[in-house]
Design an enzyme around this catalytic site. Structure first.
Site, PDB file in Angstrom:
ATOM      1  N   ASP A 288       0.879  -1.172   0.000  1.00  0.00           N
ATOM      2  CA  ASP A 288       0.000   0.000   0.000  1.00  0.00           C
ATOM      3  C   ASP A 288       0.913   1.218   0.000  1.00  0.00           C
ATOM      4  O   ASP A 288       1.493   1.569   1.030  1.00  0.00           O
ATOM      5  CB  ASP A 288      -0.905  -0.053   1.245  1.00  0.00           C
ATOM      6  CG  ASP A 288      -1.666   1.254   1.482  1.00  0.00           C
ATOM      7  OD1 ASP A 288      -1.642   2.145   0.605  1.00  0.00           O
ATOM      8  OD2 ASP A 288      -2.278   1.380   2.565  1.00  0.00           O
ATOM      9  N   CYS A 289       1.065   1.835  -1.179  1.00  0.00           N
ATOM     10  CA  CYS A 289       2.011   2.955  -1.332  1.00  0.00           C
ATOM     11  C   CYS A 289       1.288   4.272  -1.138  1.00  0.00           C
ATOM     12  O   CYS A 289       0.598   4.761  -2.036  1.00  0.00           O
ATOM     13  CB  CYS A 289       2.650   2.914  -2.710  1.00  0.00           C
ATOM     14  SG  CYS A 289       3.309   1.295  -3.146  1.00  0.00           S
ATOM     15  N   GLY A 290       1.427   4.850   0.051  1.00  0.00           N
ATOM     16  CA  GLY A 290       0.817   6.136   0.358  1.00  0.00           C
ATOM     17  C   GLY A 290       1.775   7.265   0.005  1.00  0.00           C
ATOM     18  O   GLY A 290       2.855   7.031  -0.551  1.00  0.00           O
TER      19      GLY A 290
ATOM     20  N   SER B 162       3.454   9.136   2.081  1.00  0.00           N
ATOM     21  CA  SER B 162       4.645   9.177   2.941  1.00  0.00           C
ATOM     22  C   SER B 162       5.320   7.819   3.080  1.00  0.00           C
ATOM     23  O   SER B 162       6.550   7.749   3.083  1.00  0.00           O
ATOM     24  CB  SER B 162       4.275   9.661   4.351  1.00  0.00           C
ATOM     25  OG  SER B 162       3.603  10.896   4.299  1.00  0.00           O
TER      26      SER B 162
ATOM     27  N   ILE C 205       5.383   3.287   2.540  1.00  0.00           N
ATOM     28  CA  ILE C 205       4.907   2.062   1.898  1.00  0.00           C
ATOM     29  C   ILE C 205       4.595   1.065   3.009  1.00  0.00           C
ATOM     30  O   ILE C 205       5.473   0.712   3.794  1.00  0.00           O
ATOM     31  CB  ILE C 205       5.974   1.463   0.960  1.00  0.00           C
ATOM     32  CG1 ILE C 205       6.353   2.470  -0.135  1.00  0.00           C
ATOM     33  CG2 ILE C 205       5.468   0.146   0.341  1.00  0.00           C
ATOM     34  CD1 ILE C 205       7.509   2.016  -1.019  1.00  0.00           C
TER      35      ILE C 205
ATOM     36  N   GLY D 202      -9.039   8.689  -5.093  1.00  0.00           N
ATOM     37  CA  GLY D 202      -7.828   8.018  -4.636  1.00  0.00           C
ATOM     38  C   GLY D 202      -8.058   6.513  -4.482  1.00  0.00           C
ATOM     39  O   GLY D 202      -9.053   6.094  -3.887  1.00  0.00           O
TER      40      GLY D 202
ATOM     41  N   ASP E 276      -6.544   4.358  -2.671  1.00  0.00           N
ATOM     42  CA  ASP E 276      -6.536   3.878  -1.283  1.00  0.00           C
ATOM     43  C   ASP E 276      -7.917   4.072  -0.651  1.00  0.00           C
ATOM     44  O   ASP E 276      -8.419   3.223   0.084  1.00  0.00           O
ATOM     45  CB  ASP E 276      -5.425   4.542  -0.455  1.00  0.00           C
ATOM     46  CG  ASP E 276      -5.469   6.071  -0.478  1.00  0.00           C
ATOM     47  OD1 ASP E 276      -6.201   6.662  -1.309  1.00  0.00           O
ATOM     48  OD2 ASP E 276      -4.756   6.682   0.333  1.00  0.00           O
TER      49      ASP E 276
ATOM     50  N   THR F  21      -1.128  10.772   5.488  1.00  0.00           N
ATOM     51  CA  THR F  21      -0.569  12.090   5.169  1.00  0.00           C
ATOM     52  C   THR F  21      -1.718  13.087   5.074  1.00  0.00           C
ATOM     53  O   THR F  21      -1.682  14.180   5.635  1.00  0.00           O
ATOM     54  CB  THR F  21       0.165  12.045   3.811  1.00  0.00           C
ATOM     55  OG1 THR F  21       1.046  10.932   3.814  1.00  0.00           O
ATOM     56  CG2 THR F  21       0.909  13.330   3.568  1.00  0.00           C
TER      57      THR F  21
ATOM     58  N   THR G 231       5.942  24.329  23.563  1.00  0.00           N
ATOM     59  CA  THR G 231       5.484  24.480  22.182  1.00  0.00           C
ATOM     60  C   THR G 231       5.123  23.136  21.581  1.00  0.00           C
ATOM     61  O   THR G 231       4.067  22.979  20.953  1.00  0.00           O
ATOM     62  CB  THR G 231       6.590  25.154  21.344  1.00  0.00           C
ATOM     63  OG1 THR G 231       6.907  26.414  21.934  1.00  0.00           O
ATOM     64  CG2 THR G 231       6.138  25.362  19.909  1.00  0.00           C
TER      65      THR G 231
HETATM   66  N1  LIG Z   1       5.053   2.203  12.184  1.00  0.00           N
HETATM   67  C1  LIG Z   1       4.893   3.392  11.606  1.00  0.00           C
HETATM   68  N2  LIG Z   1       5.748   3.771  10.642  1.00  0.00           N
HETATM   69  C2  LIG Z   1       5.594   4.973  10.028  1.00  0.00           C
HETATM   70  N3  LIG Z   1       4.630   5.851  10.352  1.00  0.00           N
HETATM   71  C3  LIG Z   1       3.772   5.530  11.315  1.00  0.00           C
HETATM   72  C4  LIG Z   1       3.860   4.291  11.979  1.00  0.00           C
HETATM   73  N4  LIG Z   1       2.845   4.256  12.868  1.00  0.00           N
HETATM   74  C5  LIG Z   1       2.200   5.424  12.788  1.00  0.00           C
HETATM   75  N5  LIG Z   1       2.748   6.225  11.859  1.00  0.00           N
HETATM   76  C6  LIG Z   1       2.258   7.553  11.490  1.00  0.00           C
HETATM   77  O1  LIG Z   1       1.377   7.375  10.400  1.00  0.00           O
HETATM   78  C7  LIG Z   1       1.326   8.560   9.606  1.00  0.00           C
HETATM   79  C8  LIG Z   1       1.347   8.163   8.158  1.00  0.00           C
HETATM   80  O2  LIG Z   1       0.233   7.340   7.905  1.00  0.00           O
HETATM   81  P1  LIG Z   1       0.116   6.468   6.612  1.00  0.00           P
HETATM   82  O3  LIG Z   1      -1.249   5.875   6.626  1.00  0.00           O
HETATM   83  O4  LIG Z   1       1.276   5.544   6.482  1.00  0.00           O
HETATM   84  O5  LIG Z   1       0.237   7.609   5.490  1.00  0.00           O
HETATM   85  P2  LIG Z   1       0.331   7.530   3.921  1.00  0.00           P
HETATM   86  O6  LIG Z   1      -0.570   6.382   3.497  1.00  0.00           O
HETATM   87  O7  LIG Z   1      -0.157   8.846   3.465  1.00  0.00           O
HETATM   88  O8  LIG Z   1       1.768   7.292   3.548  1.00  0.00           O
HETATM   89  C9  LIG Z   1       2.505   9.434  10.043  1.00  0.00           C
HETATM   90  O9  LIG Z   1       2.006  10.539  10.758  1.00  0.00           O
HETATM   91  C10 LIG Z   1       3.303   8.520  10.963  1.00  0.00           C
HETATM   92  O10 LIG Z   1       3.870   9.233  12.013  1.00  0.00           O
HETATM   93  C1  LIG Z   2      -6.481  11.900  -0.648  1.00  0.00           C
HETATM   94  C2  LIG Z   2      -5.133  11.210  -0.807  1.00  0.00           C
HETATM   95  C3  LIG Z   2      -4.070  12.276  -1.025  1.00  0.00           C
HETATM   96  C4  LIG Z   2      -4.825  10.434   0.487  1.00  0.00           C
HETATM   97  O1  LIG Z   2      -3.526   9.905   0.379  1.00  0.00           O
HETATM   98  P1  LIG Z   2      -2.687   9.415   1.667  1.00  0.00           P
HETATM   99  O2  LIG Z   2      -2.855  10.387   2.766  1.00  0.00           O
HETATM  100  O3  LIG Z   2      -3.271   8.082   2.049  1.00  0.00           O
HETATM  101  O4  LIG Z   2      -1.275   9.285   1.209  1.00  0.00           O
HETATM  102  C5  LIG Z   2      -5.174  10.180  -1.978  1.00  0.00           C
HETATM  103  O5  LIG Z   2      -6.246   9.316  -1.810  1.00  0.00           O
HETATM  104  C6  LIG Z   2      -5.261  10.855  -3.310  1.00  0.00           C
HETATM  105  O6  LIG Z   2      -4.285  11.289  -3.880  1.00  0.00           O
HETATM  106  N1  LIG Z   2      -6.494  10.968  -3.858  1.00  0.00           N
HETATM  107  C7  LIG Z   2      -6.763  11.596  -5.153  1.00  0.00           C
HETATM  108  C8  LIG Z   2      -7.676  12.758  -4.987  1.00  0.00           C
HETATM  109  C9  LIG Z   2      -9.083  12.353  -4.553  1.00  0.00           C
HETATM  110  O7  LIG Z   2      -9.288  11.287  -3.935  1.00  0.00           O
HETATM  111  O8  LIG Z   2     -10.000  13.140  -4.835  1.00  0.00           O
HETATM  112  K   LIG Z   3      -3.161   5.750   2.899  1.00  0.00           K
END
Ligand SMILES: Nc1ncnc2c1ncn2[C@@H]1O[C@H](COP(=O)(O)OP(=O)(O)O)[C@@H](O)[C@H]1O
Ligand SMILES: CC(C)(COP(=O)(O)O)[C@@H](O)C(=O)NCCC(=O)O
Ligand SMILES: [K+]
Length: 250
Positions: free
Chosen positions: A6-8, A10, A12, A100, A102, A126, A182
């Site tokens: 699942d490549c998000g 931020s 994988i 998206g 995901d 993210t 802060t």
């Molecule tokens: N084991 C982990 N490794 C990396 N990030 C994590 C982990 N657990 C929680 N997080 C948090 O999850 C968030 C990213 O969520 P994620 O669903 O992986 O995002 P994306 O799908 O956008 O890449 C970050 O804020 C990170 O701090």
């Molecule tokens: C909304 C998202 C940025 C979420 O991505 P993630 O936070 O999981 O990395 C992603 O699903 C995306 O790029 N969507 C395309 C735009 C849309 O769903 O309208």
């Molecule tokens: K995601």
């Protein structure tokens, strides 16, 4: 064995299932293609038969990762594709390809786990997303807003005096009383933004469906909002549930 990715934006998220897809052999989170390969290489014994993935990254980035895996492990990679309708769920976007992937897979997974009744799916990555799927499978649409990493980074980049490291951030989130530093003030403030988002989304779902809906919470920051909606189901692998439905192997 099956490799799932699942490549998000931020990270994988990866996991390896046994050949029958009945058990998770190994799983983790990495921040680069390189780290993924390194991590997989140390799994023994590893005999990957195929790979399925979902990505919200650019076609180029996703293509490069697919190529790397095919080359490294000599296996075929199947990527989830957008669809107007699948497993009883109808994509509600005006242009279904823009939703998206995901979000789409989390919806398929949620609707399936909810046994076809209405559901609200909240993903804390993210970005934070909310999606509404009515009983019968109609996707009403959803919402997107900045997630924890984006909120804290905006404050760190657009103010002169908010500066702190990741470890302090983690410590600050062990409590929710008003901050006296802060880092506590920012981390707890942003965490309350997420919690408030959950409450407003649940309120909207209630306006649509009364008490007759299931809330799913997923994504890396799901733990930050756990407990705000006690009835919600926290399902960290919801996207993978949908991935298996969208990309059946064999
Ligand atoms: N084991 C982990 N490794 C990396 N990030 C994590 C982990 N657990 C929680 N997080 C948090 O999850 C968030 C990213 O969520 P994620 O669903 O992986 O995002 P994306 O799908 O956008 O890449 C970050 O804020 C990170 O701090
Ligand atoms: C909304 C998202 C940025 C979420 O991505 P993630 O936070 O999981 O990395 C992603 O699903 C995306 O790029 N969507 C395309 C735009 C849309 O769903 O309208
Ligand atoms: K995601």
């Amino acid at each position: 064995m099956i490799l799932e990715l699942d490549c998000g934006n931020s990270f994988i998220k990866w996991r390896v299932l046994d050949a029958l897809a009945s058990a998770v052999v190994s799983e983790g989170v990495v921040d680069s293609n390189h780290a993924l390969i390194e991590r997989l290489r140390i799994i023994t014994p590893l005999s990957l038969g195929n790979c399925r993935l979902v990505s919200v990254r650019t076609t180029e980035e996703t293509g490069a990762l697919i190529e790397l895996i095919e080359r490294e492990f000599g296996i075929a990679v199947v990527g989830a594709k957008p669809a107007r309708e699948m497993s009883g769920v109808r994509n509600g976007y005006e242009d279904y390809e823009r939703l998206g992937l995901d979000r789409w897979l989390a919806m398929l997974g949620g609707f399936h786990l909810a046994g076809g009744s209405s559901c609200l799916i909240l993903d804390f990555g993210t970005a934070v997303t909310a999606d509404f799927v009515a009983a019968g499978g109609e996707h009403l649409g959803g919402f997107i807003c900045p997630g924890m990493p984006l909120m804290r980074n905006q404050l760190r980049t657009h103010t002169r005096k908010i500066r702190y490291g990741d470890e302090a951030a983690e410590r600050a989130l062990s409590a929710h009383v008003p901050g006296r530093t802060t880092v506590e003030a920012v981390e707890r403030g942003c965490s309350f933004m997420l919690r408030g988002f959950v409450l407003t989304q649940v309120e909207l779902a209630r306006a649509y469906w009364g008490d007759d809906f299931t809330v799913f919470i997923t994504g890396g920051d799901a733990e930050l909002v756990r407990g705000v909606a006690p009835e919600a189901r926290v399902v960290p692998d919801l996207v993978f549930v949908g991935l298996a439905m969208a990309c059946p192997l064999s």
